[in-house]
Design a protein around this motif. Structure first.
Motif, PDB file in Angstrom:
ATOM      1  N   ALA A  26     -30.552  -0.610-103.672  1.00 27.28           N
ATOM      2  CA  ALA A  26     -31.280  -0.142-104.531  1.00 27.28           C
ATOM      3  C   ALA A  26     -32.897  -0.830-105.364  1.00 27.28           C
ATOM      4  O   ALA A  26     -33.523  -0.918-106.074  1.00 27.28           O
ATOM      5  CB  ALA A  26     -30.145   0.495-105.480  1.00 27.28           C
ATOM      6  N   SER A  27     -32.526  -2.142-105.301  1.00 27.47           N
ATOM      7  CA  SER A  27     -33.378  -3.771-106.003  1.00 27.47           C
ATOM      8  C   SER A  27     -34.205  -3.200-105.345  1.00 27.47           C
ATOM      9  O   SER A  27     -36.183  -3.420-105.726  1.00 27.47           O
ATOM     10  CB  SER A  27     -32.639  -4.426-106.748  1.00 27.47           C
ATOM     11  N   ALA A  28     -34.752  -3.044-103.468  1.00 28.04           N
ATOM     12  CA  ALA A  28     -36.119  -2.646-102.925  1.00 28.04           C
ATOM     13  C   ALA A  28     -36.263  -1.418-103.892  1.00 28.04           C
ATOM     14  O   ALA A  28     -37.839  -2.124-103.312  1.00 28.04           O
ATOM     15  CB  ALA A  28     -35.281  -3.403-101.500  1.00 28.04           C
ATOM     16  N   ILE A  29     -36.665  -0.581-103.786  1.00 26.87           N
ATOM     17  CA  ILE A  29     -36.493   0.394-103.288  1.00 26.87           C
ATOM     18  C   ILE A  29     -37.111   0.506-105.448  1.00 26.87           C
ATOM     19  O   ILE A  29     -37.650   1.261-105.152  1.00 26.87           O
ATOM     20  CB  ILE A  29     -35.778   1.696-103.506  1.00 26.87           C
ATOM     21  N   ARG A  30     -36.491   0.006-106.389  1.00 21.30           N
ATOM     22  CA  ARG A  30     -36.584  -0.184-107.435  1.00 21.30           C
ATOM     23  C   ARG A  30     -38.343  -0.986-107.374  1.00 21.30           C
ATOM     24  O   ARG A  30     -38.954  -1.035-108.337  1.00 21.30           O
ATOM     25  CB  ARG A  30     -35.918   0.282-108.347  1.00 21.30           C
ATOM     26  N   ALA A  31     -38.106  -2.232-107.220  1.00 22.07           N
ATOM     27  CA  ALA A  31     -39.680  -2.956-107.161  1.00 22.07           C
ATOM     28  C   ALA A  31     -40.728  -2.197-106.504  1.00 22.07           C
ATOM     29  O   ALA A  31     -41.550  -2.330-107.262  1.00 22.07           O
ATOM     30  CB  ALA A  31     -38.761  -3.948-106.195  1.00 22.07           C
TER      31      ALA A  31
END
Length: 178
Positions: A26-31
């Protein structure tokens, strides 16, 4: 239908493992979506961050479905029936067939046994290739000559066609030569 239950401790461990897998994704997608560093996932609008988590669960759900289908196909390849797959998943046999239509191999049409015949003092054998359905022939004529399709010859699409070629060879070499 059998229900596979897990203990509360197993469920808590599963939730931890899923969240441990989900959070970095999720953090990678959001970034990627915001251009912000991954460690700033929750900076900005909390609704947008929560929607990223929801979208990430969708990615995880699709992967679980793919893995589930793989497990069903594996079970089917080892001989599990749709009834057994349904029982394991908690659905009916028909539900399992609908969910994983290609999981259980369909019985293939039995490959016909080789056909042998005698003609003009010789013998021929006709066989079908189970992979292609094409027929081939081999003949031993009365004079001892062996016959098979010529290299590069078009395959015989029927047993009758293969029999015609074999019969022609047997007729041609049917009388032993002196």
């Amino acid at each position: 239908m059998t229900k596979h239950r897990i203990t509360p401790d197993e469920q808590a461990g599963l939730v931890r493992a899923l969240l441990d897998a989900l959070n970095p994704l999720a953090s990678a997608i959001r970034a990627r979506a915001t251009g912000q560093p991954e460690n700033r996932m929750w900076d900005g609008d909390p609704a947008d961050a929560a929607l990223t988590v929801l979208a990430t669960w969708k990615v995880v759900d699709a992967e679980v479905k793919r893995l589930t289908e793989g497990a069903a196909r594996t079970a089917g390849s080892y001989g599990a029936s749709y009834e057994q797959l349904g029982t394991a998943w908690g659905i009916t046999r028909q539900g399992a067939r609908k969910k994983w239509p290609d999981a259980v191999p369909r019985p293939s049409a039995a490959t016909p046994a080789p056909v042998t015949f005698e003609l003009f003092g010789g013998e021929a054998e006709l066989t079908q290739d189970p992979a292609t359905g094409h027929w081939t022939w081999a003949a031993l004529a009365a004079d001892g000559s062996r016959g098979t399709p010529a290299p590069g010859a078009a395959p015989c699409t029927s047993r009758e066609e293969a029999a015609a070629y074999a019969g022609a060879h047997l007729r041609e070499f049917g009388t032993p030569r002196a």
